[in-house]
Design a protein around this motif. Sequence first.
Motif, short mmCIF file in Angstrom:
data_model
loop_
_atom_site.label_atom_id
_atom_site.label_comp_id
_atom_site.label_asym_id
_atom_site.label_seq_id
_atom_site.Cartn_x
_atom_site.Cartn_y
_atom_site.Cartn_z
N ALA A 188 -51.80 -11.65 17.05
CA ALA A 188 -50.21 -11.20 17.00
C ALA A 188 -50.52 -9.75 17.29
O ALA A 188 -49.45 -9.21 17.95
N ARG A 189 -51.59 -8.84 16.93
CA ARG A 189 -51.45 -7.36 17.50
C ARG A 189 -51.53 -7.49 19.21
O ARG A 189 -51.07 -6.38 19.62
N ALA A 190 -52.42 -8.16 19.35
CA ALA A 190 -52.58 -8.36 21.14
C ALA A 190 -51.12 -8.50 21.76
O ALA A 190 -50.79 -7.75 22.74
N LEU A 191 -50.46 -9.42 21.02
CA LEU A 191 -49.14 -9.67 21.54
C LEU A 191 -48.06 -8.47 21.45
O LEU A 191 -47.25 -7.98 22.46
N ALA A 192 -48.32 -7.69 20.32
CA ALA A 192 -47.46 -6.59 19.94
C ALA A 192 -47.80 -5.64 20.82
O ALA A 192 -46.86 -4.75 21.37
N ASP A 193 -49.11 -5.39 21.00
CA ASP A 193 -49.55 -4.02 22.10
C ASP A 193 -48.99 -4.66 23.53
O ASP A 193 -48.73 -3.43 24.19
N GLU A 194 -49.30 -5.72 23.87
CA GLU A 194 -48.83 -6.09 25.04
C GLU A 194 -47.46 -5.92 25.52
O GLU A 194 -47.05 -5.30 26.65
N GLU A 195 -46.61 -6.10 24.52
CA GLU A 195 -45.05 -5.69 24.71
C GLU A 195 -44.54 -4.25 24.27
O GLU A 195 -43.60 -4.23 24.20
N HIS A 196 -45.83 -3.67 23.86
CA HIS A 196 -45.30 -2.19 23.25
C HIS A 196 -44.21 -2.24 22.18
O HIS A 196 -43.33 -1.61 22.17
N LEU A 197 -44.54 -3.14 21.14
CA LEU A 197 -43.47 -3.38 20.05
C LEU A 197 -44.04 -2.72 18.92
O LEU A 197 -44.98 -2.37 18.48
N ASP A 198 -42.89 -1.91 18.39
CA ASP A 198 -43.11 -0.68 17.53
C ASP A 198 -43.21 -1.55 15.90
O ASP A 198 -42.27 -1.57 15.28
N CYS A 199 -44.34 -2.03 15.65
CA CYS A 199 -44.47 -2.98 14.35
C CYS A 199 -46.02 -2.76 14.07
O CYS A 199 -46.69 -2.75 15.05
N GLU A 200 -46.46 -3.06 12.83
CA GLU A 200 -48.00 -3.07 12.40
C GLU A 200 -48.07 -4.57 11.82
O GLU A 200 -47.23 -4.92 11.24
N LEU A 201 -49.34 -5.02 12.08
CA LEU A 201 -49.73 -6.12 11.84
C LEU A 201 -51.14 -6.26 11.05
O LEU A 201 -52.42 -5.55 11.69
N PHE A 202 -51.53 -6.62 9.85
CA PHE A 202 -52.50 -6.37 9.24
C PHE A 202 -53.01 -7.92 8.68
O PHE A 202 -52.27 -8.71 8.40
N ALA A 203 -54.47 -8.10 8.60
CA ALA A 203 -55.05 -9.08 7.97
C ALA A 203 -55.17 -8.51 6.45
O ALA A 203 -56.07 -7.74 6.13
N ALA A 204 -54.38 -8.88 5.71
CA ALA A 204 -54.06 -8.22 4.47
C ALA A 204 -53.34 -9.17 3.48
O ALA A 204 -52.40 -10.06 4.19
#
Lengths: 168, 328
Positions: free
Chosen positions: B171-187
């Motif tokens: 999920a993080r890799a996808l968000a980074d690739e598209e420069h999306l302003d969100c945070e994803l946590f394994a939590a």
Amino acid sequence: MTPAVFAAAALLALIDAGFAGFRDAAGRDGRVFKDELYRAAIRRGVRAGAFVMALASAWMASWVLGAGLRLEALAEAFALPAAIALGYAALMLSALAAWALGEADVRSLASLAVLGPFTLARPAVIVLMAAAGLARAPDLRTGVVLALPCLVQLGVGPWLGRRWSRRG
Amino acid sequence: MNTPTLGPEVHGRQAALAVELSRPMRPRERLEISDLIVDYDPRTLVRRPVRQAEVVRRLEASGDAWGARFVGALPAKDGVLDEATCDAILVRAHTELQRLSEEFLQVDRIRRILSPLLTALRSRQVPGPYRIVDVGCGTGYLVRALAAFGRLGRDVKLLGCDMNVALVRHARALADEEHLDCELFAANAFTLAEPAHVFLSTGVLHHVRGDELARFFEGQRAAQAFIHFDTQPSWLSPIGSWIFHQARMREPLVRHDGVVSAARTHSRATLLRAAASTGFTCRSFDGASSWWEVLVRPLHAVIGVRAELFPTFEGALGPLAARLAEPS
């Protein structure tokens, strides 16, 4: 009339191949923005469809030119399969238009009532077209000449999917 | 396998999944393979080995011969399922499942509820920034798409939580690739250092079984609201799900779990009863009362809003407020 029947069939086959390209790409990429990915996939599908159509045309031409099969007889026998294809395409394209233009509820309805079930039914529709071609043909040879290109269309999707299998 | 002890603060999809393996079987309860092939300690998030034979036994006991064969054929070493293989299957499965949200415009459906909710938070001067947390986010499509299209405001932070590290990494890799302003946590979504204002989920509730459902909602008491979507409970849902998954999905696991999940979905009454433990004003949204409504709105939601915010929220919903239903 004869060229129009075959031209319509060719157009439908290309559209079908374009959708096969879309289906091949759908669900494989998790990004949010996938317009270009899908455009490329549809182009790939259309190219594959054009190749299959060229083979089918060559196959039919070889029988017409080489074995003296009457083009009019082929077109006459193809009327029913073409009607089935047109009906199917009209249903799917209408649902797709509703999906493209509608809001969430309309999209869900189009997806669940038409696009999903009738995508699943596509192989059966193509087999039905081939069977109708066989049934309406004046002889077995004409029927086979018609049925085979219909059935080959079924292979477009798996052919496109082979590159994913190679990637594992 | 150790039985995890879940405190009331430990909830979420993966937490529920963690107990799935060790809970005593209810007779013939159908199981989702995705719940069984990975296991995380809900407190420490440490991955625990999953014994293939145990999963096969549970599936066989539930009457699911196909599922048992599927898991039995997965690669394993010393009787433990291969983690990389299971992760790869789940990443592919979630990527395919994204189609459901895309095709049914799920982000649009959520945004139409979130926007009025944010209006209520702002008008009641609840201090921001407003943290919207997707519980059991998987590959984070909902959060990423809200970041891309949501237009929720600069005072909104979008977060996704899942206990499956592999899914979150993807999920993080996808968000980074598209420069999306969100945070994803394994939590664990319910034990974040900065608590959520709004909890969201889609397709998570049916994974939370038995007593865990009440605890799932209890864990959200500190928030201002929650919106949890899941498949409509209807005789049509498993049939529709089968057709949709056969037509759209390739992964055998997705096809299997899609139908099972539609059969396991909770009734509106069950959800509203469990949600009442939060003390929020709880409503069902888009609950279908006919097969026709299932076709138009294949997902329904249970919505809970703090009582003091509810009138503003309901007013801001406008015509959509007519789609709310009180517990009967």
